[in-house]
Design an enzyme around this catalytic site. Sequence first.
Site, mmCIF file in Angstrom:
data_model
loop_
_atom_site.group_PDB
_atom_site.id
_atom_site.type_symbol
_atom_site.label_atom_id
_atom_site.label_comp_id
_atom_site.label_asym_id
_atom_site.label_seq_id
_atom_site.Cartn_x
_atom_site.Cartn_y
_atom_site.Cartn_z
ATOM 1 C CG HIS A 114 -2.011 -0.982 1.186
ATOM 2 N ND1 HIS A 114 -3.113 -0.880 2.005
ATOM 3 C CD2 HIS A 114 -2.196 -2.107 0.447
ATOM 4 C CE1 HIS A 114 -3.936 -1.889 1.762
ATOM 5 N NE2 HIS A 114 -3.396 -2.651 0.831
ATOM 6 C CD GLU A 142 -2.321 4.555 2.671
ATOM 7 O OE1 GLU A 142 -3.493 4.976 2.636
ATOM 8 O OE2 GLU A 142 -1.946 3.540 2.041
ATOM 9 C CB CYS A 184 -6.452 -0.127 5.357
ATOM 10 S SG CYS A 184 -4.746 -0.729 5.172
ATOM 11 C CB CYS A 203 -2.024 2.150 5.842
ATOM 12 S SG CYS A 203 -1.817 1.235 4.301
#
Length: 151
Positions: free
Chosen positions: A54, A56, A83, A86
């Site tokens: 991801h 992040e 999420c 993250c």
Amino acid sequence: MSRDEALMGRALELARGAQRAGEPPFGALVAAPDGAVVAEATDEVNAQRDFTWHAEVGAVRRACAAVGPDLQGYTLYTTVEPCPMCFTAAWLARISRIVYGCTMREVTEATGGAQRELAVPAEWMNERSGAPLDLVGGVLDAQCLALFGPA
């Protein structure tokens, strides 16, 4: 234009680039207390064949590699609410602020559930973290959400 809006604008540019490259349209960056960008990343789940790649997490990893594992005073900018994975990466790195655009719930609704994430709001995680950080949502939210609409 505020610093938060300017840096979110950069995260949006990253997300658009990811989308052009065939990745989910997520962009993130980490900025130092003075606003200097120290790391940038996008989702690379397709290129890496890894759903943990991801934006992040990538930005936090790169920031830690650049300045060390303690990111107190730094801000994570992300086009979509982080999420659980993250949020946890940022929290463990001691990020002081997370600034995000639209919510994951909005993305899920806009994509009819095609963009799949655990429905755990960042605010809920933050409240239960034991060491809450500054969480700011809704920065350029309409532009961030538009990434998930009709092309």
